[in-house]
Write a protein that holds these residues in place. Structure first.
Motif, PDB file in Angstrom:
ATOM      1  N   VAL A   1       0.847  -1.196   0.000  1.00 47.75           N
ATOM      2  CA  VAL A   1       0.000   0.000   0.000  1.00 47.75           C
ATOM      3  C   VAL A   1       0.883   1.247   0.000  1.00 47.75           C
ATOM      4  O   VAL A   1       0.620   2.211  -0.722  1.00 47.75           O
ATOM      5  CB  VAL A   1      -0.974   0.000   1.203  1.00 47.75           C
ATOM      6  N   GLY A   2       1.960   1.218   0.784  1.00 49.07           N
ATOM      7  CA  GLY A   2       2.903   2.331   0.785  1.00 49.07           C
ATOM      8  C   GLY A   2       3.554   2.525  -0.569  1.00 49.07           C
ATOM      9  O   GLY A   2       3.716   3.657  -1.041  1.00 49.07           O
ATOM     10  N   GLY A   3       3.921   1.427  -1.229  1.00 50.24           N
ATOM     11  CA  GLY A   3       4.498   1.513  -2.566  1.00 50.24           C
ATOM     12  C   GLY A   3       3.510   2.082  -3.569  1.00 50.24           C
ATOM     13  O   GLY A   3       3.883   2.893  -4.427  1.00 50.24           O
ATOM     14  N   ALA A   4       2.252   1.685  -3.451  1.00 51.63           N
ATOM     15  CA  ALA A   4       1.226   2.212  -4.352  1.00 51.63           C
ATOM     16  C   ALA A   4       1.014   3.709  -4.118  1.00 51.63           C
ATOM     17  O   ALA A   4       0.864   4.480  -5.078  1.00 51.63           O
ATOM     18  CB  ALA A   4      -0.090   1.457  -4.156  1.00 51.63           C
ATOM     19  N   LEU A   5       1.029   4.126  -2.856  1.00 52.15           N
ATOM     20  CA  LEU A   5       0.899   5.559  -2.563  1.00 52.15           C
ATOM     21  C   LEU A   5       2.088   6.335  -3.119  1.00 52.15           C
ATOM     22  O   LEU A   5       1.925   7.416  -3.680  1.00 52.15           O
ATOM     23  CB  LEU A   5       0.802   5.787  -1.053  1.00 52.15           C
ATOM     24  N   TYR A   6       3.280   5.776  -2.983  1.00 54.52           N
ATOM     25  CA  TYR A   6       4.466   6.445  -3.509  1.00 54.52           C
ATOM     26  C   TYR A   6       4.387   6.551  -5.033  1.00 54.52           C
ATOM     27  O   TYR A   6       4.691   7.597  -5.601  1.00 54.52           O
ATOM     28  CB  TYR A   6       5.728   5.694  -3.082  1.00 54.52           C
ATOM     29  N   GLY A   7       3.945   5.491  -5.684  1.00 51.32           N
ATOM     30  CA  GLY A   7       3.771   5.537  -7.136  1.00 51.32           C
ATOM     31  C   GLY A   7       2.742   6.576  -7.550  1.00 51.32           C
ATOM     32  O   GLY A   7       2.924   7.296  -8.533  1.00 51.32           O
ATOM     33  N   ALA A   8       1.660   6.688  -6.783  1.00 49.83           N
ATOM     34  CA  ALA A   8       0.622   7.684  -7.090  1.00 49.83           C
ATOM     35  C   ALA A   8       1.156   9.104  -6.910  1.00 49.83           C
ATOM     36  O   ALA A   8       0.855   9.993  -7.713  1.00 49.83           O
ATOM     37  CB  ALA A   8      -0.596   7.459  -6.197  1.00 49.83           C
TER      38      ALA A   8
ATOM     39  N   ALA B   1       4.276   4.499 -16.973  1.00 49.48           N
ATOM     40  CA  ALA B   1       5.106   3.292 -16.848  1.00 49.48           C
ATOM     41  C   ALA B   1       6.178   3.471 -15.780  1.00 49.48           C
ATOM     42  O   ALA B   1       6.417   2.573 -14.968  1.00 49.48           O
ATOM     43  CB  ALA B   1       5.739   2.949 -18.195  1.00 49.48           C
ATOM     44  N   PHE B   2       6.817   4.633 -15.773  1.00 49.55           N
ATOM     45  CA  PHE B   2       7.848   4.900 -14.776  1.00 49.55           C
ATOM     46  C   PHE B   2       7.252   4.861 -13.374  1.00 49.55           C
ATOM     47  O   PHE B   2       7.843   4.284 -12.451  1.00 49.55           O
ATOM     48  CB  PHE B   2       8.501   6.257 -15.051  1.00 49.55           C
ATOM     49  N   SER B   3       6.090   5.451 -13.188  1.00 49.44           N
ATOM     50  CA  SER B   3       5.442   5.465 -11.874  1.00 49.44           C
ATOM     51  C   SER B   3       5.049   4.063 -11.435  1.00 49.44           C
ATOM     52  O   SER B   3       5.172   3.724 -10.255  1.00 49.44           O
ATOM     53  CB  SER B   3       4.214   6.374 -11.895  1.00 49.44           C
ATOM     54  N   LEU B   4       4.595   3.239 -12.365  1.00 48.35           N
ATOM     55  CA  LEU B   4       4.224   1.862 -12.035  1.00 48.35           C
ATOM     56  C   LEU B   4       5.450   1.062 -11.607  1.00 48.35           C
ATOM     57  O   LEU B   4       5.414   0.343 -10.599  1.00 48.35           O
ATOM     58  CB  LEU B   4       3.539   1.199 -13.237  1.00 48.35           C
ATOM     59  N   VAL B   5       6.533   1.174 -12.357  1.00 44.58           N
ATOM     60  CA  VAL B   5       7.764   0.460 -11.991  1.00 44.58           C
ATOM     61  C   VAL B   5       8.269   0.953 -10.642  1.00 44.58           C
ATOM     62  O   VAL B   5       8.680   0.152  -9.790  1.00 44.58           O
ATOM     63  CB  VAL B   5       8.836   0.630 -13.087  1.00 44.58           C
ATOM     64  N   LEU B   6       8.231   2.250 -10.424  1.00 41.86           N
ATOM     65  CA  LEU B   6       8.683   2.816  -9.162  1.00 41.86           C
ATOM     66  C   LEU B   6       7.819   2.335  -7.996  1.00 41.86           C
ATOM     67  O   LEU B   6       8.339   2.051  -6.909  1.00 41.86           O
ATOM     68  CB  LEU B   6       8.664   4.341  -9.242  1.00 41.86           C
ATOM     69  N   ALA B   7       6.523   2.198  -8.207  1.00 44.10           N
ATOM     70  CA  ALA B   7       5.625   1.697  -7.159  1.00 44.10           C
ATOM     71  C   ALA B   7       5.954   0.250  -6.807  1.00 44.10           C
ATOM     72  O   ALA B   7       5.965  -0.118  -5.626  1.00 44.10           O
ATOM     73  CB  ALA B   7       4.174   1.820  -7.610  1.00 44.10           C
ATOM     74  N   ILE B   8       6.232  -0.565  -7.806  1.00 41.55           N
ATOM     75  CA  ILE B   8       6.569  -1.974  -7.550  1.00 41.55           C
ATOM     76  C   ILE B   8       7.890  -2.080  -6.795  1.00 41.55           C
ATOM     77  O   ILE B   8       7.999  -2.803  -5.798  1.00 41.55           O
ATOM     78  CB  ILE B   8       6.614  -2.765  -8.874  1.00 41.55           C
ATOM     79  N   VAL B   9       8.893  -1.353  -7.265  1.00 39.35           N
ATOM     80  CA  VAL B   9      10.194  -1.377  -6.589  1.00 39.35           C
ATOM     81  C   VAL B   9      10.061  -0.839  -5.164  1.00 39.35           C
ATOM     82  O   VAL B   9      10.625  -1.412  -4.227  1.00 39.35           O
ATOM     83  CB  VAL B   9      11.239  -0.581  -7.398  1.00 39.35           C
ATOM     84  N   ALA B  10       9.316   0.234  -4.992  1.00 35.82           N
ATOM     85  CA  ALA B  10       9.123   0.803  -3.657  1.00 35.82           C
ATOM     86  C   ALA B  10       8.414  -0.187  -2.738  1.00 35.82           C
ATOM     87  O   ALA B  10       8.756  -0.296  -1.557  1.00 35.82           O
ATOM     88  CB  ALA B  10       8.336   2.108  -3.739  1.00 35.82           C
ATOM     89  N   GLY B  11       7.441  -0.927  -3.257  1.00 30.59           N
ATOM     90  CA  GLY B  11       6.754  -1.928  -2.444  1.00 30.59           C
ATOM     91  C   GLY B  11       7.702  -3.013  -1.958  1.00 30.59           C
ATOM     92  O   GLY B  11       7.668  -3.413  -0.788  1.00 30.59           O
ATOM     93  N   LEU B  12       8.580  -3.483  -2.836  1.00 27.52           N
ATOM     94  CA  LEU B  12       9.546  -4.517  -2.443  1.00 27.52           C
ATOM     95  C   LEU B  12      10.578  -3.969  -1.462  1.00 27.52           C
ATOM     96  O   LEU B  12      10.928  -4.622  -0.474  1.00 27.52           O
ATOM     97  CB  LEU B  12      10.224  -5.087  -3.687  1.00 27.52           C
TER      98      LEU B  12
ATOM     99  N   ASN C   1      10.116  -1.422   0.500  1.00 29.64           N
ATOM    100  CA  ASN C   1       9.387  -1.166   1.742  1.00 29.64           C
ATOM    101  C   ASN C   1       9.352  -2.407   2.616  1.00 29.64           C
ATOM    102  O   ASN C   1       9.578  -2.329   3.820  1.00 29.64           O
ATOM    103  CB  ASN C   1       7.955  -0.724   1.459  1.00 29.64           C
ATOM    104  N   ARG C   2       9.047  -3.543   2.022  1.00 23.97           N
ATOM    105  CA  ARG C   2       8.938  -4.781   2.808  1.00 23.97           C
ATOM    106  C   ARG C   2      10.257  -5.096   3.500  1.00 23.97           C
ATOM    107  O   ARG C   2      10.288  -5.476   4.672  1.00 23.97           O
ATOM    108  CB  ARG C   2       8.497  -5.948   1.909  1.00 23.97           C
TER     109      ARG C   2
END
Length: 149
Positions: free
Chosen positions: A83-90, A121-132, A134-135
């Protein structure tokens, strides 16, 4: 100690994560501007992109362990991380579209679809990387807090 379970809060400490994330983003932007004007040296873009979620996750994991007394369970930690990664991507998506709109207004031409897709696309990739990331850092922050006891 406060007992927080999935029944009392679906994603505990999300507000803390978001506050630290925004403060880290603003702080890094200010540091980058100061370094650029005083030292003629900019921070690497990759560092500026990944340090805020790393810091936010580390401090949130630390706070979680200090408040509750145990490290977060895997499921709760993954939920907070994603959820944090998704917020960061947004947030990054909003910043990207704002920058694109500002640029389009400055040059007097509308932004092309290709630029919008690249930002998305950049925001989506950044959200995925941020989610990983973050964990990993939520667990690291919690373990650090528990070892310090």
């Amino acid at each position: 100690m406060t007992t927080i379970t999935p029944k009392t809060a679906r994603t505990p400490f999300l507000g803390h994560y978001l506050l630290v994330l925004i403060l880290a983003m603003v702080g890094l932007m200010a540091l980058d501007v100061a370094m650029g004007s005083l030292l003629a040296f900019d921070l690497p873009p990759g560092a500026v992109a990944i340090i805020p979620p790393m810091l936010a996750a580390l401090l949130t994991g630390n706070r979680w362990a200090n408040k509750i007394g145990v490290a977060p369970e895997a499921r709760a930690a993954w939920r907070l991380a994603l959820v944090g990664g998704a917020l960061y991507g947004a947030i990054q998506l909003g910043i990207g579209f704002f920058g694109l709109a500002t640029y389009s207004a400055a040059v007097g031409e509308p932004a092309g679809m290709q630029a919008m897709v690249i930002i998305l696309a950049f925001s989506l990739v950044l959200a995925i990387v941020a989610g990983l990331v973050n964990r990993w850092f939520i667990g690291m922050g919690a373990r650090g807090a528990l070892k310090g006891r």
